[in-house]
Enzyme design. Sequence first.
Site, PDB file in Angstrom:
ATOM      1  N   CYS A  43      22.992 -27.996  12.375  1.00  0.00           N
ATOM      2  CA  CYS A  43      22.391 -27.473  10.545  1.00  0.00           C
ATOM      3  C   CYS A  43      20.509 -28.082  10.616  1.00  0.00           C
ATOM      4  CB  CYS A  43      22.561 -29.071  10.225  1.00  0.00           C
ATOM      5  SG  CYS A  43      23.733 -29.180   9.890  1.00  0.00           S
ATOM      6  N   ASP A 130      24.855 -13.012 -12.408  1.00  0.00           N
ATOM      7  CA  ASP A 130      25.476 -12.981 -13.243  1.00  0.00           C
ATOM      8  C   ASP A 130      26.333 -14.071 -12.908  1.00  0.00           C
ATOM      9  OD1 ASP A 130      26.960 -12.918 -11.399  1.00  0.00           O
ATOM     10  OD2 ASP A 130      28.113 -11.204 -11.383  1.00  0.00           O
TER      11      ASP A 130
END
Length: 222
Positions: A43, A130
């Site tokens: 990570c 959206d």
Amino acid sequence: MRLGTPIPNFTADTTTGKIKFYEWAGTSWVMLFSHPADFTPVCTTELGHIAGKAQEFFRRGVMLLGHSSDSVARHRAWIEDIRSQYNITGQFPYPVIGDESRIIAEQLDMTDMRDPESRGVRVVYIIGPDKTLRLSMLYPESTGRNVDEVLRVIDSLQLANTTPVVTPVDWRMGEDVLLQPDVLPIDEARLFPRGVRRINLPSGLAYVRYTSDYPMPHECWE
């Protein structure tokens, strides 16, 4: 979380302060990428590499939002390690959500069914203006993400969002694209005045149609 699912308007504490997702994102595209925990090796490479590539996302109109199932205080300490490893100066280019309770991980379906008590999985969500999910990539803890592939897919998503085309295997911006299957032959000349190239196939069906007639990056990313 299925493609087309509306992303909930969650509230979160981040390394740059509290955000309400819809207000924070505005009308931009968003890449939300999650990590099981701070101070983990794979990570760390991902957050550092994405920070180094941040301008590539920003010029495509894509906002970046990290997530990890640790506290904001731990995130800030972790970011100092990432700065050191990747020579990042100035303001860190994106916020990271603190989610010790895993409420957001559960809400956004970022958990691992194999281990319900795990701290989450490594997910990439591309979210459209959206606020619906346009792309989902799930990675095991053992495998780092390919940031160039994420950028390639964003180019494809944004192009298809404005132009009736789809992109073939291994496509890169500037290469020929395919017409969407529902584009009628009668509309080809109007939609693609610079021409369409059909592939002759044994079936006799003209469903593989290529064109180079599509907006270039600055037009797609506006």
